[in-house]
Motif scaffolding. Structure first.
Motif, mmCIF file in Angstrom:
data_model
loop_
_atom_site.group_PDB
_atom_site.id
_atom_site.type_symbol
_atom_site.label_atom_id
_atom_site.label_comp_id
_atom_site.label_asym_id
_atom_site.label_seq_id
_atom_site.Cartn_x
_atom_site.Cartn_y
_atom_site.Cartn_z
ATOM 1 N N THR A 15 2.871 -6.308 1.908
ATOM 2 C CA THR A 15 2.510 -5.718 3.268
ATOM 3 C C THR A 15 1.259 -4.750 2.937
ATOM 4 O OG1 THR A 15 4.713 -5.634 4.076
ATOM 5 C CG2 THR A 15 2.976 -3.913 4.806
ATOM 6 N N THR A 16 0.965 -4.482 1.599
ATOM 7 C CA THR A 16 -0.286 -3.547 1.336
ATOM 8 C C THR A 16 -1.175 -4.520 1.157
ATOM 9 O OG1 THR A 16 0.983 -1.966 0.013
ATOM 10 C CG2 THR A 16 -1.249 -2.152 -0.312
ATOM 11 N N GLU A 75 -0.055 3.924 11.973
ATOM 12 C CA GLU A 75 0.431 3.364 10.806
ATOM 13 C C GLU A 75 1.673 3.294 10.280
ATOM 14 O OE1 GLU A 75 -3.936 2.579 8.465
ATOM 15 O OE2 GLU A 75 -2.804 4.354 8.201
ATOM 16 N N GLU A 79 4.611 0.607 10.156
ATOM 17 C CA GLU A 79 5.266 0.624 8.926
ATOM 18 C C GLU A 79 6.697 0.700 8.931
ATOM 19 O OE1 GLU A 79 4.641 2.246 4.367
ATOM 20 O OE2 GLU A 79 4.969 3.900 5.811
ATOM 21 N N THR A 82 7.732 -2.661 10.323
ATOM 22 C CA THR A 82 7.757 -3.742 9.314
ATOM 23 C C THR A 82 8.778 -3.830 8.452
ATOM 24 O OG1 THR A 82 6.380 -2.647 7.494
ATOM 25 C CG2 THR A 82 5.193 -3.836 9.182
ATOM 26 N N ALA A 97 0.457 -4.713 11.633
ATOM 27 C CA ALA A 97 0.190 -3.816 10.355
ATOM 28 C C ALA A 97 -1.420 -4.053 10.079
ATOM 29 C CB ALA A 97 1.018 -3.713 9.385
#
Length: 133
Positions: A15-16, A75, A79, A82, A97
């Protein structure tokens, strides 16, 4: 147990990696925002912050900086989605995201046209997610 930990770490790292501007730039952490801990809070924040961003029309330097600040809280909401949504809504949250990170980076750097492009993508995705609430 180790497999679960490895899978969770991989999900966080992926995800990052996904949530970065196409230029490869990284955002600078200017604000610390508390994590979102419930679906109710995530929904409320998401709707409120989407409305705040939607009210920005000029996208001048002042509004871009306001959008930049708004994205910190947004965010956190995205997050939460997600990690806690499933199926099509999880995919939608993952896509959001990436777009929110692009909005964050471009508004932070006062890039009006790029921010506008990503905002247009965001509103399409956000409207779909809100309709699913």
């Amino acid at each position: 147990m180790r497999t679960l930990i490895v899978l969770l770490m991989a999900a966080v790292l992926s995800t990052t990696v996904q949530a970065s501007d196409e230029s490869g730039e990284k955002s600078i952490q200017h604000l610390k925002v508390a994590d979102v801990t419930s679906i109710e809070d995530a929904r409320k924040i998401f709707i409120e912050k989407t409305s705040e961003i939607r009210s920005k029309r000029d996208l001048d330097e002042a509004e871009l900086q306001q959008i930049h600040v708004i994205t910190y809280t947004l965010e956190k909401s995205v997050e939460f989605f997600t990690f806690n949504l499933i199926g099509d809504n999880k995919k939608l949250a993952d896509d959001l995201a990436v777009v929110v990170e692009n909005i964050h980076l471009n508004s932070e750097r006062n890039r009006k046209e790029q921010t506008k492009k990503h905002l247009n993508q965001y509103f399409v995705l956000a409207d779909r997610l809100i309709a699913s609430f």
